[in-house]
Design a protein around this motif. Structure first.
Motif, short mmCIF file in Angstrom:
data_model
loop_
_atom_site.label_atom_id
_atom_site.label_comp_id
_atom_site.label_asym_id
_atom_site.label_seq_id
_atom_site.Cartn_x
_atom_site.Cartn_y
_atom_site.Cartn_z
N ALA A 1 -7.75 16.95 -9.74
CA ALA A 1 -8.26 16.33 -10.59
C ALA A 1 -7.87 14.62 -10.41
CB ALA A 1 -7.43 16.97 -11.66
N VAL A 2 -9.16 13.66 -10.41
CA VAL A 2 -8.53 12.24 -10.46
C VAL A 2 -9.48 11.33 -11.43
CG1 VAL A 2 -9.08 9.90 -8.73
CG2 VAL A 2 -9.02 12.20 -8.08
N ARG A 3 -7.81 10.50 -11.63
CA ARG A 3 -7.71 9.53 -12.84
C ARG A 3 -7.41 8.28 -12.61
NH1 ARG A 3 -9.93 11.12 -17.78
NH2 ARG A 3 -10.00 13.14 -18.73
N GLY A 4 -7.61 7.14 -13.02
CA GLY A 4 -6.98 6.15 -12.20
C GLY A 4 -7.67 5.22 -13.33
N THR A 5 -8.13 3.96 -12.43
CA THR A 5 -8.55 1.93 -11.93
C THR A 5 -9.44 1.92 -10.87
OG1 THR A 5 -7.13 0.72 -11.95
CG2 THR A 5 -7.42 1.64 -13.76
N ILE A 6 -10.16 1.49 -10.71
CA ILE A 6 -10.53 0.23 -9.69
C ILE A 6 -10.78 -1.04 -9.96
CG2 ILE A 6 -11.87 2.52 -8.31
CD1 ILE A 6 -14.25 1.56 -9.37
N GLU A 7 -10.33 -2.02 -8.92
CA GLU A 7 -11.20 -3.04 -8.46
C GLU A 7 -12.01 -3.70 -8.22
OE1 GLU A 7 -8.42 -6.05 -10.79
OE2 GLU A 7 -7.29 -4.75 -10.19
N ARG A 8 -13.41 -4.11 -7.93
CA ARG A 8 -14.28 -4.46 -7.30
C ARG A 8 -15.16 -6.06 -7.86
NH1 ARG A 8 -19.52 -0.40 -8.51
NH2 ARG A 8 -18.77 -0.33 -11.09
N GLY A 9 -14.11 -6.86 -8.43
CA GLY A 9 -14.63 -8.04 -8.68
C GLY A 9 -15.40 -8.24 -10.53
N TYR B 1 -0.39 12.96 -6.71
CA TYR B 1 -0.32 11.94 -6.07
C TYR B 1 -0.70 10.98 -6.32
CZ TYR B 1 -0.52 15.92 -2.43
OH TYR B 1 -0.42 16.89 -0.97
N ARG B 2 0.03 9.38 -5.68
CA ARG B 2 -0.52 8.29 -6.71
C ARG B 2 -0.86 7.32 -5.17
NH1 ARG B 2 1.61 4.88 -10.63
NH2 ARG B 2 -0.06 2.85 -10.64
N ALA B 3 -1.66 7.37 -5.65
CA ALA B 3 -2.81 5.54 -3.94
C ALA B 3 -2.46 4.95 -5.44
CB ALA B 3 -3.55 6.41 -4.19
N TRP C 1 0.59 -1.02 0.01
CA TRP C 1 -0.12 0.75 -0.22
C TRP C 1 0.89 1.38 0.36
CZ3 TRP C 1 -5.13 0.34 3.21
CH2 TRP C 1 -5.58 -1.18 3.26
N ARG C 2 0.89 2.54 -0.98
CA ARG C 2 1.20 3.37 -0.58
C ARG C 2 0.80 4.30 -1.54
NH1 ARG C 2 7.14 2.48 -1.46
NH2 ARG C 2 7.49 4.16 -0.93
N PHE C 3 1.02 5.65 -0.63
CA PHE C 3 0.80 7.24 -0.97
C PHE C 3 1.99 7.50 -0.97
CE2 PHE C 3 -2.02 11.61 -0.20
CZ PHE C 3 -2.19 10.80 -1.19
N ALA C 4 1.62 8.76 -2.27
CA ALA C 4 3.36 9.45 -2.76
C ALA C 4 2.65 10.63 -3.97
CB ALA C 4 4.57 8.47 -3.31
N LEU C 5 3.95 11.53 -3.21
CA LEU C 5 3.80 12.81 -4.25
C LEU C 5 4.92 12.53 -5.35
CD1 LEU C 5 2.14 15.32 -5.11
CD2 LEU C 5 4.02 16.22 -3.04
N GLU C 6 4.18 12.96 -6.43
CA GLU C 6 5.30 13.33 -7.75
C GLU C 6 5.11 14.44 -8.09
OE1 GLU C 6 5.36 8.95 -9.46
OE2 GLU C 6 5.48 7.89 -8.04
N GLY C 7 5.94 15.49 -8.24
CA GLY C 7 6.12 16.94 -9.27
C GLY C 7 4.25 16.91 -8.53
N ASP C 8 3.39 17.16 -9.34
CA ASP C 8 2.19 17.84 -8.36
C ASP C 8 0.92 16.80 -8.46
OD1 ASP C 8 3.08 20.62 -8.54
OD2 ASP C 8 2.46 20.78 -10.32
N PHE D 1 -11.09 -5.56 -3.01
CA PHE D 1 -11.08 -3.62 -3.83
C PHE D 1 -9.36 -3.30 -3.91
CE2 PHE D 1 -11.69 -1.95 0.39
CZ PHE D 1 -10.21 -0.89 -0.47
N ALA D 2 -9.84 -2.87 -5.55
CA ALA D 2 -8.61 -2.51 -4.96
C ALA D 2 -8.62 -0.64 -5.66
CB ALA D 2 -7.08 -2.76 -6.21
N LEU D 3 -7.69 -0.01 -4.98
CA LEU D 3 -7.23 1.28 -6.43
C LEU D 3 -6.29 1.42 -7.15
CD1 LEU D 3 -8.92 3.38 -3.03
CD2 LEU D 3 -10.17 2.51 -4.92
N ASP D 4 -6.00 2.46 -7.57
CA ASP D 4 -4.68 2.94 -8.30
C ASP D 4 -4.87 3.88 -8.92
OD1 ASP D 4 -2.24 3.42 -9.42
OD2 ASP D 4 -2.15 1.37 -11.18
#
Length: 356
Positions: free
Chosen positions: A193-201, A144-146, A135-142, A153-156
């Motif tokens: 502003a959020v973009r990414g993927t989730i998984e929930r089965g 944040y990557r979760a 599990w990680r929450f990190a800031l790269e430039g402007d 479930f999974a969050l990216d």
């Protein structure tokens, strides 16, 4: 409990019993201490407690609304130690993650806890970078990557900031009570502003949305007289942002309150008398029996917003990590019956008085 968590717990208990000497005095948060970035995006390990708290609304490709929450906590143990062993626990890291999914009917949530040792968990002092295992929450430039591969479930997610941090209170010094030390260093980052993927089965799903980040650290966040707090962070549709908090007394009534409203004209910081939370509707958990005011009218100065939850059942049972049961959920903010913003409402201390 997974085997590695059990072993980690045994090791933590052993070193707490055998490695520590006298209790330490935690430093107080004081005014006139300006924040400096990127350093203050990172951890402040001398203070008792700290958190990086991201919440937001997501939309799937079929336009289904979802809420999400990712929080990493850092807690300094209240003992001094001279033991140089890499096993010696000086900081504990906790993490919570949740997905509010109306089609599921309740939170999908998970939690982790580990001591900051052997690289298995930690929080960088250089910038935002907190982790427990994978599990990680990190800031790269402007941005944040979760990255949260949870059990159900999974969050990216990438959360990108387009504005500088919003300093809460007096340039980041946020009072939590009348005593000088009852305060936190606190800034927010609304409208991420959020973009990414989730998984929930269902396999990976693309999502977009908007989020809010809080970063706070303190040694005396909650006074002995206080039971818990009601908090909201709302991304307003007009581009503004509202933060409001009410700390409740154990005996009933308000111990302290405060808030910030950001508009195109600037920032307004509110006094305790200018903030109010009025319950509009309650919901009782079928699992814990705890009753929460899940719909609230929040007033800040001359303006009010009615907060309505995405769904009632957004209770999070974190007794396996931070030891609390609380309600934390996605809400719509209404003015004159029309949607004026979206954000999160947090309700703590309704199960039992919160211990920090």
């Amino acid at each position: 409990m997974r085997r590695r968590d059990f072993i980690a717990g045994l090791g933590l208990g052993f070193f707490i019993r055998n490695s520590f000497s006298a209790e330490i005095d935690f430093p107080q948060v004081l005014p006139d201490h300006p924040l400096h970035f990127p350093r203050d995006h990172g951890a402040h390990p001398d203070f008792r407690t700290e958190w990086w708290y991201a919440t937001g609304w997501l939309a799937t490709e079929s336009d289904q609304p979802l809420g999400f929450q990712v929080t990493f906590f850092r807690s300094r143990l209240p003992f001094a130690t001279d033991n140089p062993s890499a096993f010696t626990p000086r900081q504990i890291v906790f993490a919570h993650a949740a997905l509010s999914d109306p089609s599921y009917g309740r939170l999908r949530d998970d939690q982790r806890a580990a001591r900051e040792a052997l690289g298995l968990a930690g929080a960088s002092e250089a910038t935002t970078d907190a982790w427990i295992d994978d599990w990680r929450f990190a800031l790269e430039g402007d941005t944040y990557r979760a990255t949260i591969p949870a059990r159900e479930f999974a969050l990216d997610l990438n959360l990108t900031a387009h504005a500088p941090p919003l300093l809460e209170g007096d340039d980041g010094y946020s009072r939590k009570g009348p005593r000088p030390g009852e305060a936190s260093e606190y800034y927010s980052r609304p409208h991420l502003a959020v973009r990414g993927t989730i998984e929930r089965g269902k396999g990976k799903e693309q999502v977009t949305g908007s989020a809010w980040l809080d970063h706070e650290w303190s040694s005396d966040y909650l006074a002995p007289e206080a039971a818990g707090w009601d908090w909201c962070g709302i991304n307003l549709e007009n581009g503004g942002a509202l933060m409001a908090v009410r700390i409740r007394k154990k005996t009933g009534g308000v111990y302290w309150a405060g808030g910030t409203l950001k508009t195109q004209q600037g920032k307004t910081v509110f006094t305790p008398a200018q903030i109010s939370f009025q319950p509009l509707r309650t919901w009782r958990s079928p699992r814990t029996g705890v009753e929460y005011p899940v719909a609230m009218r929040v007033s800040a100065g001359s303006e009010s917003w009615d907060l309505e939850p995405l769904m009632n059942d957004q209770e999070l049972d974190s007794r396996a990590s931070t030891g609390a049961i609380y309600w934390e959920g996605a809400v719509r903010a209404l003015q004159a019956g029309k949607e004026a913003g979206r954000g999160y409402l947090e309700l703590t201390g309704y199960w039992k008085p919160l211990r920090m």
